[in-house]
Design a protein around this motif. Structure first.
Motif, PDB file in Angstrom:
ATOM      1  N   ASP A 249       0.836  -1.218   0.000  1.00  0.00           N
ATOM      2  CA  ASP A 249       0.000   0.000   0.000  1.00  0.00           C
ATOM      3  C   ASP A 249       0.864   1.258   0.000  1.00  0.00           C
ATOM      4  OD1 ASP A 249      -2.001  -1.732   0.149  1.00  0.00           O
ATOM      5  OD2 ASP A 249      -2.642  -1.266   2.196  1.00  0.00           O
ATOM      6  N   LEU A 250       1.914   1.240   0.847  1.00  0.00           N
ATOM      7  CA  LEU A 250       2.788   2.419   0.944  1.00  0.00           C
ATOM      8  C   LEU A 250       3.490   2.689  -0.385  1.00  0.00           C
ATOM      9  CD1 LEU A 250       4.786   2.375   4.315  1.00  0.00           C
ATOM     10  CD2 LEU A 250       3.213   4.093   3.462  1.00  0.00           C
ATOM     11  N   ILE A 251       3.985   1.619  -1.001  1.00  0.00           N
ATOM     12  CA  ILE A 251       4.745   1.771  -2.255  1.00  0.00           C
ATOM     13  C   ILE A 251       3.826   2.280  -3.374  1.00  0.00           C
ATOM     14  CG2 ILE A 251       6.087   0.512  -4.021  1.00  0.00           C
ATOM     15  CD1 ILE A 251       7.684   0.297  -1.588  1.00  0.00           C
ATOM     16  N   ILE A 252       2.604   1.775  -3.414  1.00  0.00           N
ATOM     17  CA  ILE A 252       1.693   2.162  -4.502  1.00  0.00           C
ATOM     18  C   ILE A 252       1.162   3.583  -4.278  1.00  0.00           C
ATOM     19  CG2 ILE A 252      -0.502   1.587  -5.668  1.00  0.00           C
ATOM     20  CD1 ILE A 252       1.802  -0.438  -6.176  1.00  0.00           C
ATOM     21  N   GLU A 253       0.821   3.902  -3.024  1.00  0.00           N
ATOM     22  CA  GLU A 253       0.221   5.219  -2.760  1.00  0.00           C
ATOM     23  C   GLU A 253       1.258   6.327  -2.660  1.00  0.00           C
ATOM     24  OE1 GLU A 253      -2.194   4.542   0.701  1.00  0.00           O
ATOM     25  OE2 GLU A 253      -3.342   3.053  -0.440  1.00  0.00           O
ATOM     26  N   ASN A 254       2.459   5.977  -2.218  1.00  0.00           N
ATOM     27  CA  ASN A 254       3.457   7.020  -2.008  1.00  0.00           C
ATOM     28  C   ASN A 254       4.841   6.540  -2.470  1.00  0.00           C
ATOM     29  OD1 ASN A 254       4.571   9.383  -1.193  1.00  0.00           O
ATOM     30  ND2 ASN A 254       4.513   8.924   0.998  1.00  0.00           N
ATOM     31  N   PRO A 255       4.974   6.230  -3.776  1.00  0.00           N
ATOM     32  CA  PRO A 255       6.269   5.728  -4.251  1.00  0.00           C
ATOM     33  C   PRO A 255       7.324   6.815  -4.138  1.00  0.00           C
ATOM     34  CG  PRO A 255       4.858   6.258  -6.110  1.00  0.00           C
ATOM     35  CD  PRO A 255       4.022   6.446  -4.880  1.00  0.00           C
ATOM     36  N   LYS A 256       8.519   6.446  -3.707  1.00  0.00           N
ATOM     37  CA  LYS A 256       9.571   7.447  -3.510  1.00  0.00           C
ATOM     38  C   LYS A 256      10.606   7.419  -4.629  1.00  0.00           C
ATOM     39  CE  LYS A 256       8.213   9.069   0.491  1.00  0.00           C
ATOM     40  NZ  LYS A 256       7.623  10.404   0.511  1.00  0.00           N
ATOM     41  N   HIS A 257      10.993   6.219  -5.056  1.00  0.00           N
ATOM     42  CA  HIS A 257      12.080   6.135  -6.035  1.00  0.00           C
ATOM     43  C   HIS A 257      11.572   6.530  -7.430  1.00  0.00           C
ATOM     44  CE1 HIS A 257      15.432   4.538  -8.369  1.00  0.00           C
ATOM     45  NE2 HIS A 257      16.111   4.525  -7.236  1.00  0.00           N
ATOM     46  N   PRO A 258      12.353   7.326  -8.172  1.00  0.00           N
ATOM     47  CA  PRO A 258      11.911   7.724  -9.517  1.00  0.00           C
ATOM     48  C   PRO A 258      11.592   6.523 -10.419  1.00  0.00           C
ATOM     49  CG  PRO A 258      13.767   9.062  -8.840  1.00  0.00           C
ATOM     50  CD  PRO A 258      13.597   8.012  -7.774  1.00  0.00           C
ATOM     51  N   TYR A 259      12.279   5.390 -10.211  1.00  0.00           N
ATOM     52  CA  TYR A 259      11.982   4.209 -11.038  1.00  0.00           C
ATOM     53  C   TYR A 259      10.600   3.642 -10.700  1.00  0.00           C
ATOM     54  CZ  TYR A 259      12.355  -0.451 -13.070  1.00  0.00           C
ATOM     55  OH  TYR A 259      12.119  -1.603 -13.785  1.00  0.00           O
ATOM     56  N   THR A 260      10.282   3.538  -9.392  1.00  0.00           N
ATOM     57  CA  THR A 260       8.954   3.046  -8.990  1.00  0.00           C
ATOM     58  C   THR A 260       7.880   3.999  -9.508  1.00  0.00           C
ATOM     59  OG1 THR A 260      10.049   2.405  -6.930  1.00  0.00           O
ATOM     60  CG2 THR A 260       7.669   2.117  -7.019  1.00  0.00           C
ATOM     61  N   GLN A 261       8.148   5.301  -9.400  1.00  0.00           N
ATOM     62  CA  GLN A 261       7.177   6.290  -9.899  1.00  0.00           C
ATOM     63  C   GLN A 261       6.968   6.095 -11.403  1.00  0.00           C
ATOM     64  OE1 GLN A 261       9.126   9.895  -8.645  1.00  0.00           O
ATOM     65  NE2 GLN A 261       8.449   9.695  -6.526  1.00  0.00           N
ATOM     66  N   GLY A 262       8.074   5.832 -12.122  1.00  0.00           N
ATOM     67  CA  GLY A 262       7.985   5.611 -13.568  1.00  0.00           C
ATOM     68  C   GLY A 262       7.190   4.355 -13.900  1.00  0.00           C
ATOM     69  N   LEU A 263       7.420   3.286 -13.118  1.00  0.00           N
ATOM     70  CA  LEU A 263       6.676   2.037 -13.363  1.00  0.00           C
ATOM     71  C   LEU A 263       5.179   2.275 -13.184  1.00  0.00           C
ATOM     72  CD1 LEU A 263       8.712  -0.777 -11.518  1.00  0.00           C
ATOM     73  CD2 LEU A 263       8.494  -0.451 -13.977  1.00  0.00           C
ATOM     74  N   LEU A 264       4.818   3.030 -12.140  1.00  0.00           N
ATOM     75  CA  LEU A 264       3.392   3.273 -11.878  1.00  0.00           C
ATOM     76  C   LEU A 264       2.762   4.148 -12.966  1.00  0.00           C
ATOM     77  CD1 LEU A 264       3.488   3.666  -8.022  1.00  0.00           C
ATOM     78  CD2 LEU A 264       2.096   2.037  -9.286  1.00  0.00           C
ATOM     79  N   LYS A 265       3.536   5.111 -13.464  1.00  0.00           N
ATOM     80  CA  LYS A 265       2.990   5.991 -14.513  1.00  0.00           C
ATOM     81  C   LYS A 265       2.803   5.241 -15.827  1.00  0.00           C
ATOM     82  CE  LYS A 265       4.834  10.372 -12.942  1.00  0.00           C
ATOM     83  NZ  LYS A 265       6.097  11.091 -13.000  1.00  0.00           N
ATOM     84  N   SER A 266       3.512   4.134 -15.985  1.00  0.00           N
ATOM     85  CA  SER A 266       3.406   3.414 -17.258  1.00  0.00           C
ATOM     86  C   SER A 266       2.348   2.310 -17.230  1.00  0.00           C
ATOM     87  CB  SER A 266       4.769   2.829 -17.647  1.00  0.00           C
ATOM     88  OG  SER A 266       5.222   1.966 -16.642  1.00  0.00           O
ATOM     89  N   ILE A 267       1.562   2.230 -16.122  1.00  0.00           N
ATOM     90  CA  ILE A 267       0.473   1.235 -16.069  1.00  0.00           C
ATOM     91  C   ILE A 267      -0.809   1.886 -16.585  1.00  0.00           C
ATOM     92  CG2 ILE A 267      -0.951  -0.229 -14.570  1.00  0.00           C
ATOM     93  CD1 ILE A 267       1.378  -0.326 -12.609  1.00  0.00           C
ATOM     94  N   PRO A 268      -1.447   1.346 -17.625  1.00  0.00           N
ATOM     95  CA  PRO A 268      -2.710   1.931 -18.092  1.00  0.00           C
ATOM     96  C   PRO A 268      -3.851   1.648 -17.110  1.00  0.00           C
ATOM     97  CG  PRO A 268      -2.084   0.038 -19.445  1.00  0.00           C
ATOM     98  CD  PRO A 268      -1.030   0.193 -18.404  1.00  0.00           C
ATOM     99  N   HIS A 269      -4.751   2.636 -16.921  1.00  0.00           N
ATOM    100  CA  HIS A 269      -5.916   2.438 -16.050  1.00  0.00           C
ATOM    101  C   HIS A 269      -7.152   2.326 -16.918  1.00  0.00           C
ATOM    102  CE1 HIS A 269      -3.876   3.181 -12.217  1.00  0.00           C
ATOM    103  NE2 HIS A 269      -3.085   3.936 -12.959  1.00  0.00           N
ATOM    104  N   ILE A 270      -7.900   1.246 -16.737  1.00  0.00           N
ATOM    105  CA  ILE A 270      -9.031   0.958 -17.625  1.00  0.00           C
ATOM    106  C   ILE A 270     -10.132   2.012 -17.494  1.00  0.00           C
ATOM    107  CG2 ILE A 270     -10.342  -0.564 -16.058  1.00  0.00           C
ATOM    108  CD1 ILE A 270     -10.553  -2.453 -18.564  1.00  0.00           C
ATOM    109  N   THR A 271     -10.258   2.638 -16.292  1.00  0.00           N
ATOM    110  CA  THR A 271     -11.342   3.602 -16.078  1.00  0.00           C
ATOM    111  C   THR A 271     -10.966   5.011 -16.545  1.00  0.00           C
ATOM    112  OG1 THR A 271     -10.486   3.826 -13.851  1.00  0.00           O
ATOM    113  CG2 THR A 271     -12.427   2.430 -14.121  1.00  0.00           C
ATOM    114  N   ASN A 272      -9.682   5.253 -16.742  1.00  0.00           N
ATOM    115  CA  ASN A 272      -9.239   6.599 -17.093  1.00  0.00           C
ATOM    116  C   ASN A 272      -8.882   6.658 -18.580  1.00  0.00           C
ATOM    117  OD1 ASN A 272      -8.188   9.114 -17.239  1.00  0.00           O
ATOM    118  ND2 ASN A 272      -6.701   8.861 -15.583  1.00  0.00           N
ATOM    119  N   THR A 273      -9.880   7.028 -19.404  1.00  0.00           N
ATOM    120  CA  THR A 273      -9.678   6.984 -20.854  1.00  0.00           C
ATOM    121  C   THR A 273      -8.781   8.117 -21.346  1.00  0.00           C
ATOM    122  OG1 THR A 273     -11.750   8.171 -21.051  1.00  0.00           O
ATOM    123  CG2 THR A 273     -11.822   5.791 -21.422  1.00  0.00           C
TER     124      THR A 273
END
Ligand code: SF4
Length: 343
Positions: A249-273
């Motif tokens: 939960d902590l890593i997903i809601e508040n990622p600190k490392h620029p690489y983790t942040q990059g991984l999260l930004k590159s995941i598509p969200h099905i509800t957000n067109t």
């Protein structure tokens, strides 16, 4: 139950030893699911294979410990590995079609695990006892097949791997993994070779096993979204090192490392067109070219002078750790980030 301390795995090359896993630390508690997440080539599968003693030459453990229930597995003899592998620690591989033996019936393949580790021992050694043993082993195999959701196991016991779909083959592998009731189950990208709907079924099955048997698990995946759904803790790996680690939960809601942040930004969200997918630029660094500086520097939007040195893990709080100059106390980069309000 499992403590990985400063684990370093090197491969001898013409240019020297390449560290595929570099001073990795993490632990797994009883009943916990830990995810090792990262791109291909980041060392996550190598770290996982070392826990089963499956590092092949020219690779070898060159430093650190793998402490399992008080015993350092890194010092195990071949005999000690045989006693642990499949019995106390079991593994599910990525591609069931290449893992199962195509020439043997699946029932016999599961039974072989029971026989190897003498899970059911006859009290006497006569022909009647041998017959009863075979019956007991078959009963146990059928129970395992039912448990992993194989319908009509009595008929499927006699089937060959090619007669099963990919999802069903993966269930057979999970049944083999569970045969000796292991306390730790390792899964190397267990759903990568499967359709999305089948992936969800296999993850549900693994979750149920974790809940009902209390089996601890380490799952290796490149999919941070999947790890978010499935794991209690996540360790994000990059170029052989853990760069961020903590409760999911902590890593997903508040990622600190620029690489983790990059991984999260590159995941598509099905509800957000309208979401813009932002891939991480570049590719993982060639490990033979790794220096003392931060391995993510060439791809990092925050790279600066403070990143040209060895970066240690910084404790963000009791549970959350990150390897980045931005968070090192008193560093030049940390001061800049605080002034800019990033921390
Ligand atoms: S240490 Fe520097 S280059 Fe590495 S991730 Fe942090 S900011 Fe980026």
């Amino acid at each position: 139950m499992l403590e990985i301390n400063n684990l370093t795995i090197g491969y001898a090359t013409a240019g020297g030893v390449v560290k595929a896993v570099n001073e990795v630390n993490f632990s797994v508690k009883p009943g916990q699911i830990v995810g090792l997440v990262g791109e291909s080539g980041c060392g996550k599968s190598t770290a996982l294979f070392s826990i089963m003693g499956l590092i092949k030459s020219p690779g070898k453990i060159v430093g650190g410990e793998i402490i399992y229930n008080g015993q350092n597995l890194a010092n195990n003899t071949a005999e000690q590995w045989r006693n642990i592998r499949g019995k106390e620690i079991a593994m599910i591989f990525q591609d069931p079609m290449t893992t199962l033996n195509p020439a043997y019936k699946v029932g016999n393949q599961i039974r072989e695990v029971l026989q190897t580790h003498r899970v059911i021992e006859p009290k006497k050694k006569g022909w009647l006892q041998r017959f009863n043993l075979k019956q007991q082993e078959k009963e146990r195999v059928l129970t395992l097949m039912r448990e992993v959701g194989i319908s009509a196991p009595e008929q499927r016991y006699e089937s060959y791997p090619h007669e099963f779909s990919g999802g069903m083959q993966q269930r057979i592998l999970i049944a083999m993994g569970l045969a000796c009731n292991p306390s730790l189950l390792l899964a190397d990208e267990p759903t990568t070779a499967l359709d999305v709907t089948i992936q969800a079924q296999i993850l549900d099955l693994l979750k149920r096993i974790n809940k009902e048997h209390g089996t601890s698990m380490i799952i290796v995946t490149h999919d941070l979204g999947m790890a978010a759904e499935f794991c209690h803790e996540v360790a994000v790996m990059y170029a052989g090192q853990i760069v961020e680690r903590g409760p999911t939960d902590l890593i997903i809601e508040n990622p600190k490392h620029p690489y983790t942040q990059g991984l999260l930004k590159s995941i598509p969200h099905i509800t957000n067109t309208r979401q813009k997918i932002e891939p991480i630029p570049g590719t993982v660094i060639d490990l033979t070219k790794l220096g003392n500086e931060c391995a993510f520097m060439a791809r990092c939007p925050h790279a600066g002078a403070a990143c040209h040195k060895h970066i240690s893990m910084t404790q963000i709080n009791e549970e959350h750790q990150v390897r980045c100059a931005l968070y090192e106390r008193g560093s030049e980069a940390s001061g800049l980030q605080q002034a800019a309000g990033h921390l």
